[in-house]
Motif scaffolding. Structure first.
Motif, PDB file in Angstrom:
ATOM      1  N   ALA A  86    -109.567 -42.292   4.531  1.00  0.00           N
ATOM      2  CA  ALA A  86    -108.807 -41.740   3.399  1.00  0.00           C
ATOM      3  C   ALA A  86    -109.184 -40.276   3.191  1.00  0.00           C
ATOM      4  O   ALA A  86    -108.317 -39.418   2.964  1.00  0.00           O
ATOM      5  N   SER A 121    -107.631 -37.998   5.649  1.00  0.00           N
ATOM      6  CA  SER A 121    -106.199 -37.810   5.388  1.00  0.00           C
ATOM      7  C   SER A 121    -105.946 -37.010   4.115  1.00  0.00           C
ATOM      8  O   SER A 121    -104.800 -36.834   3.702  1.00  0.00           O
ATOM      9  N   LYS A 146    -106.781 -37.895   1.093  1.00  0.00           N
ATOM     10  CA  LYS A 146    -106.388 -38.783  -0.012  1.00  0.00           C
ATOM     11  C   LYS A 146    -107.606 -39.207  -0.823  1.00  0.00           C
ATOM     12  O   LYS A 146    -108.719 -39.291  -0.299  1.00  0.00           O
ATOM     13  N   LYS A 147    -107.375 -39.474  -2.096  1.00  0.00           N
ATOM     14  CA  LYS A 147    -108.408 -40.042  -2.950  1.00  0.00           C
ATOM     15  C   LYS A 147    -108.179 -41.544  -3.021  1.00  0.00           C
ATOM     16  O   LYS A 147    -107.086 -41.986  -3.379  1.00  0.00           O
ATOM     17  N   MET A 180    -104.767 -44.271  -4.150  1.00  0.00           N
ATOM     18  CA  MET A 180    -103.966 -44.927  -3.116  1.00  0.00           C
ATOM     19  C   MET A 180    -103.455 -46.279  -3.588  1.00  0.00           C
ATOM     20  O   MET A 180    -104.100 -46.954  -4.403  1.00  0.00           O
ATOM     21  N   GLU A 207    -101.362 -49.007   1.050  1.00  0.00           N
ATOM     22  CA  GLU A 207    -101.907 -47.893   1.832  1.00  0.00           C
ATOM     23  C   GLU A 207    -103.336 -48.203   2.281  1.00  0.00           C
ATOM     24  O   GLU A 207    -103.727 -47.919   3.418  1.00  0.00           O
TER      25      GLU A 207
END
Length: 266
Positions: free
Chosen positions: A241, A244, A246-247, A251, A255
Motif C-alpha cells: 500500500a 502505491s 496509499k494509506k 483503502m 482493495e
C-alpha cells in the motif's frame, strides 16, 4: 558446530559459567542488585524468546536462547546459595533424584510399554510426591489459559479420564458449536448476554483444544503459526500500500483483499 563436545569439555564449560557468574555477582553493579523476584519477569521473557526460536526452527537462535535461560538458572542458584537455601549442586541433585523416581520403568521394576504408560506413571508418582488432593493441583495458576487447558486435559488423561475415540471428541466440538450458535446466532443483531456468551465460547475453545490434543496437534503452536502467518500477510499489505502511495486506513476492503491474496502466494 562440527562435532559434539566431550563430557569433560561440557563440564569445563559449565565450570567456566559458574566462575563468570560468581565474578559478575561480586563485581557488576547490575548483577549485584538482582533478586529472585527481579529476575522473574526476565526469565519469563527469555522463555517466550526461546519459544519463538523453536517455532521458527532457528537452531542458532535456539542455542542462544538456551544460553540465556541457563544463565538465569545459574543466577537463581547463586542467589539461593547466598541465602543458604540451595546451590547449583542441590538443584541438580534434586532434579536427578526426581528423574530416577519418576522413571521406575528404567530405574525400577515397573513396566511401561509405550509413551502413554510412561505419562500415566509420571502423573501418579507426581501426585503422590506433591501430596495434592487433586490431580489438577499441579497445574500452575499463572499459565496462559490455552496452555493451561492443555495441561488440565493431559493430567486428567494421566489418570484415565479421557475420551476413547477421536470421533467422540469431535462430536463434543460440534455439540459445543451448536450450543454457541443457538444462543448467539450471528444473524441476530440483538444484545447478547456477555457473561453467558463468554462461558459458551470458552466451552467451545476447550473442546477444540481437546480435539487437537487427541490428534497430536499442539494448539498453542498451531495458533502461534497462524499469528505469524497473519502478521506476514498484513505487513505485506501495508508495504505494498505504501509503495502505491496509499494509506491503508483509507483503502476499501476490496482493495486490501488484492494485496492480501498476493501475500498468500508469497
Amino acid at each position: 558446530m562440527s562435532e559434539i563436545s566431550s563430557r569433560a569439555q561440557q563440564l569445563e564449560a559449565f565450570d567456566r559459567l559458574l566462575t563468570i557468574m560468581d565474578e559478575l555477582r561480586e563485581q557488576c553493579p547490575w548483577d549485584q542488585k538482582q533478586t529472585i523476584e527481579s529476575l522473574r519477569h526476565l526469565t519469563i521473557e527469555e522463555t517466550f524468546e526461546l519459544s519463538d526460536a523453536i517455532i521458527d526452527n532457528d537452531l542458532e537462535e535456539i542455542k542462544k536462547e538456551l544460553g540465556d535461560i541457563l544463565l538465569h538458572i545459574v543466577f537463581y542458584a547463586r542467589i539461593g546459595s547466598e541465602k543458604k537455601a540451595f546451590d547449583i549442586k542441590t538443584v541438580i541433585d534434586s532434579l536427578c533424584e526426581k528423574l530416577i523416581r519418576r522413571h521406575p520403568h528404567i530405574y525400577g521394576d515397573t513396566k511401561a510399554e509405550d509413551e502413554e504408560a510412561v505419562k500415566q506413571n509420571w502423573e501418579k508418582i507426581k501426585l503422590k510426591e506433591k501430596g495434592n488432593k487433586s490431580v489438577l493441583g499441579g497445574v500452575p495458576r499463572s499459565l496462559p489459559a490455552l496452555i493451561k487447558a492443555m495441561r488440565i486435559q493431559e493430567k486428567a488423561r494421566g489418570v484415565g479420564f479421557d475420551w476413547e475415540e477421536k470421533h467422540q471428541v469431535w462430536e463434543k466440538v460440534e455439540e459445543e458449536m451448536q450450543e454457541f450458535k443457538a444462543e448467539f446466532n450471528a444473524v441476530d443483531e440483538g444484545a447478547i448476554d456477555k457473561e453467558k456468551a463468554t462461558g459458551e465460547f470458552g466451552d467451545l475453545l476447550f473442546s477444540l483444544i481437546n480435539y487437537a490434543r487427541f490428534i497430536d496437534i499442539n494448539p498453542e503452536e498451531a495458533l502461534e503459526k497462524t499469528n505469524k502467518k497473519f502478521i506476514h500477510r498484513f505487513q505485506y499489505l501495508e508495504e505494498e500500500a505504501r509503495k502505491s502511495g496509499k494509506k491503508i486506513e483509507e483503502m476499501s476492503l476490496s482493495e486490501m483483499d488484492v494485496y492480501w491474496n498476493e501475500a498468500k502466494k508469497k
